[in-house]
Write a protein that holds these residues in place. Structure first.
Motif, PDB file in Angstrom:
ATOM      1  N   HIS A  21       0.836  -1.414  -0.004  1.00 17.95           N
ATOM      2  CA  HIS A  21      -0.059  -0.043   0.023  1.00 17.95           C
ATOM      3  C   HIS A  21       1.018   1.462  -0.070  1.00 17.95           C
ATOM      4  N   ALA A  22       0.482   2.193  -0.767  1.00 21.67           N
ATOM      5  CA  ALA A  22       1.356   3.363  -0.888  1.00 21.67           C
ATOM      6  C   ALA A  22       1.708   3.967   0.302  1.00 21.67           C
ATOM      7  N   HIS A  23       0.660   4.000   1.272  1.00 21.28           N
ATOM      8  CA  HIS A  23       0.651   4.788   2.341  1.00 21.28           C
ATOM      9  C   HIS A  23       0.989   3.988   3.672  1.00 21.28           C
ATOM     10  N   GLY A  24       1.074   2.614   3.264  1.00 23.79           N
ATOM     11  CA  GLY A  24       1.624   1.458   4.301  1.00 23.79           C
ATOM     12  C   GLY A  24       1.160   1.880   5.733  1.00 23.79           C
ATOM     13  N   GLU A  25       1.978   1.964   6.713  1.00 25.52           N
ATOM     14  CA  GLU A  25       1.775   2.134   8.025  1.00 25.52           C
ATOM     15  C   GLU A  25       0.814   3.068   8.527  1.00 25.52           C
ATOM     16  N   VAL A  26       0.642   4.063   7.583  1.00 27.47           N
ATOM     17  CA  VAL A  26      -0.211   5.390   8.158  1.00 27.47           C
ATOM     18  C   VAL A  26      -1.873   4.559   7.866  1.00 27.47           C
ATOM     19  N   HIS A  27      -1.864   3.976   6.928  1.00 25.32           N
ATOM     20  CA  HIS A  27      -3.245   3.301   6.871  1.00 25.32           C
ATOM     21  C   HIS A  27      -3.566   2.298   7.861  1.00 25.32           C
ATOM     22  N   SER A  28      -2.474   1.376   8.068  1.00 28.22           N
ATOM     23  CA  SER A  28      -2.652   0.565   9.271  1.00 28.22           C
ATOM     24  C   SER A  28      -3.076   1.140  10.732  1.00 28.22           C
ATOM     25  N   ALA A  29      -2.227   2.419  10.934  1.00 28.52           N
ATOM     26  CA  ALA A  29      -2.403   2.982  12.164  1.00 28.52           C
ATOM     27  C   ALA A  29      -4.060   3.637  12.098  1.00 28.52           C
ATOM     28  N   ARG A  30      -4.426   3.878  10.962  1.00 29.27           N
ATOM     29  CA  ARG A  30      -5.832   4.515  10.832  1.00 29.27           C
ATOM     30  C   ARG A  30      -6.801   3.346  11.201  1.00 29.27           C
ATOM     31  N   GLY A  31      -6.636   2.209  10.705  1.00 25.61           N
ATOM     32  CA  GLY A  31      -7.447   0.932  10.961  1.00 25.61           C
ATOM     33  C   GLY A  31      -7.436   0.832  12.302  1.00 25.61           C
TER      34      GLY A  31
END
Length: 373
Positions: A100-110
């Motif tokens: 995912h282009a935004h990787g860990e930032v999107h995991s953090a949002r989830g």
């Protein structure tokens, strides 16, 4: 270098064929480049430990209690003295930019959307400051660096932006892509996993004598030791957990050393191949440290019933790794949040049908040998 572009971009909705958390593993195949998928899904060596992790759960069934009132039940717990809504954490998975282009930032949002602790990796695709800016509970997973100055600075950065604990990984000082990934043509991009390390000086090279081992004298010269752990606990005021514990004697020694908690893990079958499944040693580790001391389980979680099994054998909580990557690839933050919600609901269903209103009701006597498939 192998092209890591995915066949499909992440969706902004949940695919209708996702009916359980484990479905993300199947659906993700359409969203991840095959070679990259081989790297994520694979293990080390002959993948015996990778297979053992799932086999350990398959060998155990649930023997439910009947006629129990579970109304008003919940999955609430506490970790390191802080209340948590459920016993699920996102494991520290490196290089999430691979899917995912935004990787860990999107995991953090989830994670933030589901009140889930995210354990952010040192080898992340996004800087720890960007992960912290999302909000939500978070721990920082640390790989000791060749320079103690760099290691100390990583810890100070984590402290400044509100990480609540340090997770020191000790079981994988030497690691390379598994054979399946190599045969599929996977090559880890040079920039992968370097976001947190950008700006630090490159470690100085070391010339080995002809009689010295490339592995024992080269790769392993910076592997963490007991002295490094003691130094780390002096450097930070945050609680330090150790990840990669499989032996009862190591567990007791770490407890005596003042470590705040343990994570029983075989690195998802990606470190030393042939070690036992994390689940198979969990009860012995719990017995070694006694009740009340934080023990978490990593490696092999695919369903809420797996979480139930781990809790019954002594874990206070579990970490979810590969499912996190699959959900991230399919639907970004939405997918990660949905995957966590599914796991929590699967756990609640298992609790309800087994006669457990709270996590404290999940005890070893609820497990039995699973019926053959």
């Amino acid at each position: 270098m192998h092209d890591i572009r995915r066949p499909r971009a992440p969706l902004d909705r949940i695919p209708p064929d996702i009916l359980c958390a484990a479905d993300y593993e199947t659906v993700a195949r359409a969203f991840i480049d095959p070679a990259t998928l081989a790297y994520i899904a694979g293990g080390s060596g002959d993948e015996r430990s990778l297979a053992a992790n799932r086999q350990a759960f398959a060998r155990r069934g649930v023997l439910p209690r009947l006629l129990r009132d579970v109304c008003g039940g919940h999955t609430r717990t506490a970790l390191l003295g802080r209340p948590r809504a459920h016993p699920l954490l996102l494991a520290p998975v490196a290089c999430q930019g691979l899917v995912h282009a935004h990787g860990e930032v999107h995991s953090a949002r989830g994670a933030e959307a589901t009140d889930t602790v995210m354990v952010a990796s040192t080898l992340a695709s996004c800087p720890l400051e960007e992960v912290a800016a999302v909000g939500g509970p978070r721990w920082f997973q640390l790989y000791m660096q060749p320079s103690r100055e760099v290691t100390a600075d990583l810890v100070r950065r984590a402290e400044r932006v509100g990480f609540e604990a340090i997770v020191l990984t000790v079981d994988a000082p030497v690691q390379s892509p598994g054979r399946a990934a190599r045969r599929a043509g996977f090559t880890l991009p040079e920039s992968a996993g370097t976001a947190n390390l950008a700006g630090y000086p490159a470690p100085e090279g070391r010339v080995l004598a002809p009689t010295q081992s490339r592995i024992l004298d080269g790769m392993m010269r910076e592997a963490p030791t007991a002295a490094d752990l003691a130094w780390l606990m002096d450097v930070t005021g945050l609680p330090v957990l150790v990840k990669g514990v499989l032996r009862a004697d190591d567990a007791r020694a770490l407890q005596r050393a003042g470590v705040a908690g343990l994570i029983v893990s075989n690195h998802g079958g990606r470190a030393l191949d042939g070690v036992p499944a994390s689940l198979d040693v969990l009860a012995a580790v719990r017995a070694a440290v006694g009740p009340g001391y934080p023990v978490l389980l990593d490696s092999g979680i695919r369903a809420g019933s797996d979480v139930f099994t781990a809790l019954a054998l002594g874990a206070d909580a579990v970490l979810v790794g590969r499912l996190q990557m699959y959900a991230l690839a399919v639907a970004g933050a939405l997918g990660v949040a949905h995957m966590i919600r599914l796991l929590r609901e699967e756990l609640e269903l298992c609790m309800a049908l087994a006669g457990c209103a709270t996590l404290a009701d999940i005890t070893p006597d609820l497990l039995c040998e699973a019926a053959p498939c």
